[in-house]
Write a protein that holds these residues in place. Structure first.
Motif, PDB file in Angstrom:
ATOM      1  N   GLU A 169       0.808  -1.218   0.000  1.00 44.19           N
ATOM      2  CA  GLU A 169       0.000   0.000   0.000  1.00 44.19           C
ATOM      3  C   GLU A 169       0.847   1.276   0.000  1.00 44.19           C
ATOM      4  OE1 GLU A 169      -3.296   0.156  -0.217  1.00 44.19           O
ATOM      5  OE2 GLU A 169      -3.487  -2.035  -0.310  1.00 44.19           O
ATOM      6  N   LEU A 170       1.888   1.297   0.830  1.00 45.81           N
ATOM      7  CA  LEU A 170       2.689   2.522   0.973  1.00 45.81           C
ATOM      8  C   LEU A 170       3.907   2.563   0.051  1.00 45.81           C
ATOM      9  CD1 LEU A 170       2.663   2.957   4.871  1.00 45.81           C
ATOM     10  CD2 LEU A 170       1.082   3.920   3.180  1.00 45.81           C
ATOM     11  N   GLY A 171       4.283   1.418  -0.503  1.00 48.23           N
ATOM     12  CA  GLY A 171       5.449   1.390  -1.383  1.00 48.23           C
ATOM     13  C   GLY A 171       6.768   1.519  -0.661  1.00 48.23           C
ATOM     14  N   VAL A 172       6.793   1.199   0.630  1.00 48.59           N
ATOM     15  CA  VAL A 172       8.028   1.255   1.407  1.00 48.59           C
ATOM     16  C   VAL A 172       8.918   0.075   1.022  1.00 48.59           C
ATOM     17  CG1 VAL A 172       9.017   1.104   3.730  1.00 48.59           C
ATOM     18  CG2 VAL A 172       6.943   2.449   3.337  1.00 48.59           C
ATOM     19  N   VAL A 173      10.202   0.345   0.817  1.00 47.39           N
ATOM     20  CA  VAL A 173      11.166  -0.712   0.535  1.00 47.39           C
ATOM     21  C   VAL A 173      11.887  -1.042   1.835  1.00 47.39           C
ATOM     22  CG1 VAL A 173      13.219  -1.380  -0.770  1.00 47.39           C
ATOM     23  CG2 VAL A 173      11.457   0.050  -1.844  1.00 47.39           C
ATOM     24  N   VAL A 174      11.610  -2.218   2.381  1.00 44.21           N
ATOM     25  CA  VAL A 174      12.259  -2.655   3.611  1.00 44.21           C
ATOM     26  C   VAL A 174      13.650  -3.153   3.253  1.00 44.21           C
ATOM     27  CG1 VAL A 174      12.128  -4.204   5.589  1.00 44.21           C
ATOM     28  CG2 VAL A 174      10.017  -3.282   4.572  1.00 44.21           C
ATOM     29  N   ALA A 175      14.683  -2.518   3.835  1.00 48.18           N
ATOM     30  CA  ALA A 175      16.038  -2.766   3.354  1.00 48.18           C
ATOM     31  C   ALA A 175      16.922  -3.543   4.320  1.00 48.18           C
ATOM     32  CB  ALA A 175      16.711  -1.426   3.012  1.00 48.18           C
ATOM     33  N   THR A 176      16.993  -3.116   5.575  1.00 48.66           N
ATOM     34  CA  THR A 176      17.987  -3.651   6.505  1.00 48.66           C
ATOM     35  C   THR A 176      17.392  -3.804   7.892  1.00 48.66           C
ATOM     36  OG1 THR A 176      19.721  -2.461   5.292  1.00 48.66           O
ATOM     37  CG2 THR A 176      20.311  -3.309   7.464  1.00 48.66           C
ATOM     38  N   SER A 177      17.820  -4.842   8.604  1.00 50.08           N
ATOM     39  CA  SER A 177      17.411  -5.016   9.994  1.00 50.08           C
ATOM     40  C   SER A 177      18.623  -5.412  10.824  1.00 50.08           C
ATOM     41  CB  SER A 177      16.320  -6.078  10.119  1.00 50.08           C
ATOM     42  OG  SER A 177      15.800  -6.107  11.437  1.00 50.08           O
ATOM     43  N   PHE A 210      15.225  -0.722   8.937  1.00 50.20           N
ATOM     44  CA  PHE A 210      15.402   0.501   8.160  1.00 50.20           C
ATOM     45  C   PHE A 210      14.820   0.339   6.763  1.00 50.20           C
ATOM     46  CE2 PHE A 210      18.610   0.188  11.358  1.00 50.20           C
ATOM     47  CZ  PHE A 210      18.883   1.477  11.783  1.00 50.20           C
ATOM     48  N   ASP A 211      14.314   1.443   6.202  1.00 54.63           N
ATOM     49  CA  ASP A 211      13.860   1.422   4.812  1.00 54.63           C
ATOM     50  C   ASP A 211      15.013   1.778   3.891  1.00 54.63           C
ATOM     51  OD1 ASP A 211      14.171   4.221   4.833  1.00 54.63           O
ATOM     52  OD2 ASP A 211      12.020   4.612   5.051  1.00 54.63           O
ATOM     53  N   SER A 212      14.738   1.833   2.593  1.00 56.98           N
ATOM     54  CA  SER A 212      15.794   2.068   1.602  1.00 56.98           C
ATOM     55  C   SER A 212      16.382   3.473   1.669  1.00 56.98           C
ATOM     56  CB  SER A 212      15.254   1.807   0.191  1.00 56.98           C
ATOM     57  OG  SER A 212      14.142   2.658  -0.077  1.00 56.98           O
ATOM     58  N   LYS A 213      15.705   4.393   2.390  1.00 55.92           N
ATOM     59  CA  LYS A 213      16.217   5.746   2.558  1.00 55.92           C
ATOM     60  C   LYS A 213      17.033   5.897   3.835  1.00 55.92           C
ATOM     61  CE  LYS A 213      12.267   7.716   0.067  1.00 55.92           C
ATOM     62  NZ  LYS A 213      11.080   8.611   0.150  1.00 55.92           N
ATOM     63  N   GLY A 214      17.182   4.812   4.565  1.00 57.23           N
ATOM     64  CA  GLY A 214      17.965   4.847   5.794  1.00 57.23           C
ATOM     65  C   GLY A 214      17.178   5.241   7.026  1.00 57.23           C
ATOM     66  N   ASN A 215      15.855   5.361   6.899  1.00 55.35           N
ATOM     67  CA  ASN A 215      15.025   5.703   8.052  1.00 55.35           C
ATOM     68  C   ASN A 215      14.749   4.456   8.889  1.00 55.35           C
ATOM     69  OD1 ASN A 215      14.531   8.471   7.209  1.00 55.35           O
ATOM     70  ND2 ASN A 215      13.204   7.615   5.635  1.00 55.35           N
ATOM     71  N   MET A 216      14.995   4.538  10.205  1.00 55.69           N
ATOM     72  CA  MET A 216      14.629   3.448  11.086  1.00 55.69           C
ATOM     73  C   MET A 216      13.150   3.591  11.399  1.00 55.69           C
ATOM     74  SD  MET A 216      15.926   2.258  14.846  1.00 55.69           S
ATOM     75  CE  MET A 216      14.496   2.981  15.661  1.00 55.69           C
ATOM     76  N   PHE A 217      12.330   2.779  10.757  1.00 53.48           N
ATOM     77  CA  PHE A 217      10.886   2.929  10.900  1.00 53.48           C
ATOM     78  C   PHE A 217      10.298   1.987  11.945  1.00 53.48           C
ATOM     79  CE2 PHE A 217      11.333  -0.344   7.653  1.00 53.48           C
ATOM     80  CZ  PHE A 217      10.399  -1.299   8.044  1.00 53.48           C
TER      81      PHE A 217
END
Length: 240
Positions: A169-177, A210-217
């Motif tokens: 829905e939001l198009g968030v790219v989950v990148a790193t944990s 973190f998402d692909s922009k480096g934000n810890m969501f």
């Protein structure tokens, strides 16, 4: 749209898991696989590379690609990958249910910031979930989501799959944990919500995602009954 090698990876993985390619056997040759799947050698190599990364196969010089995967008795949560609870349950062929026991909004104070890594003053969505597998309450999740990264989150979405909502829905790219695993005493709150059955300690995995922009969501602690779950990863020794 998934790349061609992803679907080939899934097909070969399924054949390994159902025993068509048993433990310690060799996969068909690269040429045979390219013919079977009607694709290039490079595509097959990428699929085999993914199988190696996930711990299913090991290339053996001069012999081919050997299957090293064996089924495990316990459900496993992949430390080295990122998958949702629903995906984990499906992979382990378990019935699953999520019970939302807390859902509220708050502003991060110094205590929460120190514990989670979210900045002081951040608007957070706090979610507590009990994870039920095969009719047993086995996992207690405490999560703090950065509300600006996960807007519109509702209790109904949480009961389904937050990651489906994030990615679909939001198009968030989950990148790193980033994850830490500890063993901690069970609390009274654990005993109230989980089927602990006399265990005094739980396995606890803490994640900062973190998402692909480096934000810890997302910051999550997952408290697991220790007799039922193990944590699995595949490590590759690097040459110096």
């Amino acid at each position: 749209m998934k790349a061609r090698y992803d679907s080939i990876y899934l097909d070969i993985r399924a054949n390994i898991e159902n025993g068509e390619y048993p433990y310690q056997s060799l996969l068909p040759s690269e040429s045979a696989l390219t013919q079977a799947f009607g694709c290039s050698h490079n595509t097959i190599r990428r699929a085999l590379g993914l199988l190696k990364e996930k711990g299913y196969v090991q290339p053996v010089h001069g012999k081919g690609v050997r299957v090293i995967w064996r089924p495990r008795e316990r459900a496993t949560f992949e430390v080295g990958g990122i998958e949702s609870f629903r995906e984990t349950a499906e992979r382990n062929r378990l019935s699953a249910q999520t019970l939302v026991t807390a859902f509220d909004h708050l502003v991060a104070d110094e205590r929460i910031s120190e514990a989670t890594g979210h900045p002081v003053g951040a608007d957070l969505t706090h979610v507590e979930r009990v994870r039920v597998l095969d009719d047993q309450a086995l996992i207690l999740d405490q999560s703090y989501f950065l509300t600006s990264c996960v807007p519109g989150l509702t209790k109904e979405i949480v009961e389904g799959s937050i990651y489906d909502y994030l990615e679909g829905e939001l198009g968030v790219v989950v990148a790193t944990s980033k994850r830490t695993i500890t063993v901690e005493p069970a609390t009274e709150h654990d005993r109230e919500l989980l089927d602990i059955e006399g265990f005094g300690y739980l396995a606890v995995m803490t994640s900062q995602t973190f998402d692909s922009k480096g934000n810890m969501f997302e910051y999550t602690t997952s408290r697991h009954r220790p007799d039922t779950f193990c944590f699995h990863d595949t490590a590759v020794r690097s040459t110096v």
